[in-house]
Write an enzyme that holds these catalytic residues in place. Structure first.
Site, PDB file in Angstrom:
ATOM      1  N   SER A 195      -6.056  19.060  71.720  1.00 10.39           N
ATOM      2  CA  SER A 195      -7.108  20.038  71.983  1.00 10.39           C
ATOM      3  C   SER A 195      -6.703  20.941  73.149  1.00 10.39           C
ATOM      4  O   SER A 195      -5.664  21.601  73.064  1.00 10.39           O
ATOM      5  CB  SER A 195      -8.442  19.312  72.233  1.00 10.39           C
ATOM      6  OG  SER A 195      -9.521  20.215  72.223  1.00 10.39           O
ATOM      7  N   HIS A 227     -11.351  17.191  64.249  1.00 11.04           N
ATOM      8  CA  HIS A 227     -10.720  17.501  65.533  1.00 11.04           C
ATOM      9  C   HIS A 227     -10.353  16.256  66.333  1.00 11.04           C
ATOM     10  O   HIS A 227      -9.439  16.293  67.161  1.00 11.04           O
ATOM     11  CB  HIS A 227     -11.667  18.392  66.349  1.00 11.04           C
ATOM     12  CG  HIS A 227     -11.060  18.910  67.619  1.00 11.04           C
ATOM     13  ND1 HIS A 227     -10.059  19.852  67.630  1.00 11.04           N
ATOM     14  CD2 HIS A 227     -11.320  18.608  68.931  1.00 11.04           C
ATOM     15  CE1 HIS A 227      -9.720  20.130  68.884  1.00 11.04           C
ATOM     16  NE2 HIS A 227     -10.463  19.383  69.681  1.00 11.04           N
ATOM     17  N   ASP A 233     -11.001  20.471  60.986  1.00 13.18           N
ATOM     18  CA  ASP A 233     -11.263  20.754  62.397  1.00 13.18           C
ATOM     19  C   ASP A 233     -12.264  21.909  62.523  1.00 13.18           C
ATOM     20  O   ASP A 233     -11.957  23.047  62.179  1.00 13.18           O
ATOM     21  CB  ASP A 233      -9.960  21.120  63.104  1.00 13.18           C
ATOM     22  CG  ASP A 233     -10.072  21.090  64.618  1.00 13.18           C
ATOM     23  OD1 ASP A 233     -11.193  21.233  65.138  1.00 13.18           O
ATOM     24  OD2 ASP A 233      -9.036  20.920  65.281  1.00 13.18           O
TER      25      ASP A 233
END
Length: 293
Positions: free
Chosen positions: A161, A239, A207
């Site tokens: 991320s 995600h 995601d």
């Protein structure tokens, strides 16, 4: 005269080595562990793993929030360094299974905490650089249990991320890294053309936090066409695919992707070349695009 055939054979082998493509004569690289298969990459590796804590107070001088260093217990061998940086609101505990899995395949993994869970990607890039520097300094003192196990000349970066965005930024900032693995990366910067580090973007198909069409796809398209690079997409995953909270199948796919890339480029182990080019794809990817080498 009996020596002549032997001499000619040796001469032929020497000439062949000179004519091989750059790096091919060193195809073995830093081989660690048995010959790989896609299945072996989805399981714990051949090395028993130990860990060492770096507290927040000690890490402060290096600009990050502390770490757990996972390292193989193996005498007589050295291993490359891999930093693992969490995402927004993330902390090292939820990445511990991934860190330990990667270490078990023959790497020294720094599973780090950022100063705050809100730190932005460029700051995370500096934090992973600080963590690597501290580990190298600790190796120089020979006062840690992993000191004899670390090859400080071989370093790689990995993150999730915002940590993935930081990984891309770190690769641009320091071209001496041997490999970069951003996982579901997020960054406000859209182009990473200046990246010269072999980079594998591990995206997750579902995601919604860092949508691939706005993030991973864009970053990947910006990479130099001469760079060894890849964008692969974990089928069905969201995600949070690398976290301990994710389904085991997703975590296994993320882990084998990262390990294969690190083996190929950080260890320069050509036994993994066919795997990173598609041999690890057992139907658990919705997209698989690797090129540049």
């Amino acid at each position: 005269m009996r020596l002549l055939p032997r001499f000619l054979t040796g001469l032929s082998l020497s000439l062949a080595a000179l004519l091989l493509p750059h790096g091919a004569a060193l195809a073995a690289g830093y081989e660690r562990g048995p010959a790989p298969t896609a299945a072996s990459l989805e399981a714990a590796g051949p090395f028993t793993v130990d860990s060492f804590q770096i507290g927040r107070a000690v890490a402060k001088a290096y600009g990050y929030g502390g770490a757990t260093v996972y390292f193989p217990k193996a005498s007589g061998q050295t291993f490359g360094i891999v930093s693992l940086t969490p995402g927004f609101l993330g902390f090292q505990a939820v990445y511990a299974p991934l860190a330990e899995r990667v270490a078990s395949h023959g790497f020294v993994v720094i599973n780090l905490d950022t100063n705050t869970v809100f730190d932005q990607p460029d700051l995370r890039a500096r934090e992973m650089a600080g963590a690597i520097k501290q580990v190298i300094d600790l190796v120089k003192t020979s006062k840690t249990p992993f000191a004899a196990s670390v090859d400080t000349t071989r370093r790689a970066v990995m993150g999730h991320s915002m940590g993935g965005g930081g990984t891309l930024a770190a690769a641009v900032a320091d071209g001496t890294f041997k490999a970069a693995v951003p996982i579901a990366p997020w960054h406000t910067t859209r182009s990473f053309t200046a990246d010269t580090v072999p980079t594998l973007i591990v995206a997750c198909e579902k995601d919604l936090i860092a949508p691939n069409n706005l993030g991973s796809d864009v970053y990947y398209a910006s990479l130099s066409p001469t760079l060894p690079r890849g964008e692969i997409e974990v089928k069905g995953a969201d995600h949070l695919c690398p976290l301990s909270l994710a389904k085991a199948a997703y975590r296994d796919t993320v882990a084998k992707s990262a390990i294969a890339w690190l083996k190929r480029f950080l260890d320069e182990d050509m036994r993994y070349d066919a795997l990173v080019k598609g041999g690890i794809n057992d139907g658990d990817y919705s997209r698989f695009d690797v090129k540049g080498f």
